[in-house]
Design a protein around this motif. Structure first.
Motif, PDB file in Angstrom:
ATOM      1  N   ILE A  96       0.852  -1.201   0.000  1.00 39.20           N
ATOM      2  CA  ILE A  96       0.000   0.000   0.000  1.00 39.20           C
ATOM      3  C   ILE A  96       0.881   1.242   0.000  1.00 39.20           C
ATOM      4  N   ALA A  97       0.513   2.231  -0.806  1.00 38.77           N
ATOM      5  CA  ALA A  97       1.153   3.548  -0.756  1.00 38.77           C
ATOM      6  C   ALA A  97       0.065   4.596  -0.495  1.00 38.77           C
ATOM      7  N   VAL A  98       0.334   5.456   0.472  1.00 33.73           N
ATOM      8  CA  VAL A  98      -0.608   6.528   0.835  1.00 33.73           C
ATOM      9  C   VAL A  98       0.027   7.852   0.441  1.00 33.73           C
ATOM     10  N   ARG A  99      -0.693   8.651  -0.331  1.00 29.28           N
ATOM     11  CA  ARG A  99      -0.114   9.923  -0.762  1.00 29.28           C
ATOM     12  C   ARG A  99      -1.137  11.052  -0.641  1.00 29.28           C
ATOM     13  N   MET A 100      -0.623  12.236  -0.365  1.00 33.46           N
ATOM     14  CA  MET A 100      -1.505  13.398  -0.285  1.00 33.46           C
ATOM     15  C   MET A 100      -2.000  13.768  -1.679  1.00 33.46           C
ATOM     16  N   ALA A 101      -3.263  14.136  -1.762  1.00 33.01           N
ATOM     17  CA  ALA A 101      -3.862  14.422  -3.067  1.00 33.01           C
ATOM     18  C   ALA A 101      -4.648  15.724  -3.047  1.00 33.01           C
ATOM     19  N   GLY A 102      -4.282  16.634  -2.147  1.00 34.79           N
ATOM     20  CA  GLY A 102      -4.919  17.957  -2.142  1.00 34.79           C
ATOM     21  C   GLY A 102      -6.291  17.944  -1.524  1.00 34.79           C
ATOM     22  N   SER A 103      -7.195  18.701  -2.037  1.00 28.60           N
ATOM     23  CA  SER A 103      -8.616  18.892  -1.706  1.00 28.60           C
ATOM     24  C   SER A 103      -8.847  20.373  -1.516  1.00 28.60           C
ATOM     25  N   GLY A 104     -10.076  20.766  -1.751  1.00 28.43           N
ATOM     26  CA  GLY A 104     -10.430  22.170  -1.607  1.00 28.43           C
ATOM     27  C   GLY A 104     -10.579  22.529  -0.149  1.00 28.43           C
ATOM     28  N   PHE A 105     -10.900  23.788   0.125  1.00 30.67           N
ATOM     29  CA  PHE A 105     -11.093  24.170   1.514  1.00 30.67           C
ATOM     30  C   PHE A 105     -12.413  23.612   2.014  1.00 30.67           C
ATOM     31  N   ASP A 106     -12.474  23.355   3.296  1.00 25.58           N
ATOM     32  CA  ASP A 106     -13.698  22.823   3.875  1.00 25.58           C
ATOM     33  C   ASP A 106     -14.250  23.830   4.870  1.00 25.58           C
ATOM     34  N   GLN A 107     -15.314  23.462   5.546  1.00 32.09           N
ATOM     35  CA  GLN A 107     -15.990  24.403   6.454  1.00 32.09           C
ATOM     36  C   GLN A 107     -15.045  24.910   7.534  1.00 32.09           C
TER      37      GLN A 107
END
Lengths: 142, 194
Positions: free
Chosen positions: A46-57
């Motif tokens: 398994i490889a876990v990588r950061m993938a961003g995302s928009g701002f949340d509440q």
């Protein structure tokens, strides 16, 4: 003050889950698989990588808590093996709640895109890609 | 500096008992006559909603357009959640039926065993005590809870059976203030001591 290492916490959490250990042993890595696994085929891992995302509440407040999108790649020597790894990862991520790893408090993880079977363009390794929005504290737990 | 556990995320677990049952210790898993109504892994998307509706009335003095004081004229407490657990006991609780009235029938005569309830016909709502448990905002791995000594089940049970959705029972429990006391909230602040 730096925020806690959420990526490392997700890796450590997955390593600590017995169903995942049954599938991949300790082969859960941050970002990418290590060079030592660069053979013709790849063992279940398994490889876990950061993938961003928009701002949340929470980003619209000063409360230090926030969501990060993580892409989890579940590898296997065959497409079916990769799927079996994913079938261990998915319930483990779904039940993740109020979990401490060192100074990192993960509140919850929510699936964003469920498993998609793919092959690495260069190595032709089989993997299943899934993404999860991980809600975690951005301040260190004592 | 603030601690991250001050922010609570995620649904709570809801337990019930007959009215008058002793309240469990904060670090005790509710046992005996305390039973889970719905665990967080059978809870609908809206989680557990605790609501304390209140009516306040401004008091003005003669000739003044601004209030000189405010008085509360009513206050209540409600617990609302959706249960995705369709076993007979949680459905009975959602419909306002004492689970002691569930009839268990043994297999026989060519039929399997079953449990059966009759929906309520009494004007008196079913009463129970409730515990709503969740992590403590004061302490890592601590426990916090709301305790409702007496609550009436007043939800209008609606079980939807559809192709693309799980059947959910909406619970609404409304507290009453009796000799057993009113709603309390407590949260663990230090480690367990023998």
């Amino acid at each position: 003050m730096s925020m806690p290492d959420v990526l490392g916490a997700v890796v450590a959490y997955l390593r600590g889950e017995s169903d995942i250990a049954t599938e991949v042993g300790a082969r859960v890595y941050g970002d990418a698989l290590p060079a030592s696994l660069s053979g013709q085929t790849v063992p279940k891992s398994i490889a876990v990588r950061m993938a961003g995302s928009g701002f949340d509440q929470f980003d619209r407040t000063f409360v230090p808590i926030g969501s990060t999108l993580f892409e989890i790649r579940c590898y296997g020597p065959t497409a079916l093996d990769a799927a079996q790894v994913y079938y261990a990862v998915q319930p483990a991520m779904r039940r993740l709640k109020r979990h401490y790893e060192g100074d990192c408090l993960i509140h919850a993880a929510t699936p964003v895109s469920k498993g998609t079977s793919l092959r690495e363009p260069d190595t032709r390794w089989f993997f299943v890609r899934a993404t999860y929005s991980v809600l975690a504290a951005e301040e260190a737990a004592a | 500096m603030a601690e991250p556990e001050e922010v609570i995320v995620g649904p709570a677990d809801v337990y019930w008992s007959p009215v008058g049952e002793a309240r469990p210790g904060l670090n005790e898993t509710p046992g005996g006559n305390w039973e889970i109504v719905v665990a967080s892994d059978r809870m609908g998307e809206k989680g557990v909603i605790l609501r304390a509706p209140r009516t306040a009335t401004d008091i003005n003095s003669v000739g003044s357009i601004t209030p000189i004081k405010v008085v509360n004229t009513s206050a209540g407490f409600e617990v609302e959640f959706d249960s995705m657990d369709s076993r007979v006991e949680p459905v009975a609780l959602g419909a306002g039926i004492d689970p002691d009235d569930i009839e268990d029938v043994a297999a026989g005569g060519g039929n399997g065993g079953y449990s059966e309830i009759t929906l309520p016909t009494s004007p008196i709502p079913f009463q129970a005590s409730l515990l709503i448990r969740f992590p403590s905002p004061h302490l890592a791995n601590g426990v916090a809870e709301y305790y409702v000594p007496v609550a009436n089940q007043v939800g209008t049970m609606e079980a939807g059976f559809t192709k693309d959705g799980a059947t959910m029972i909406t619970h609404i429990w409304r507290a009453v203030n009796t000799a057993a006391g009113w709603v309390k909230y407590r949260a663990q602040t230090s480690a367990v001591s023998p």
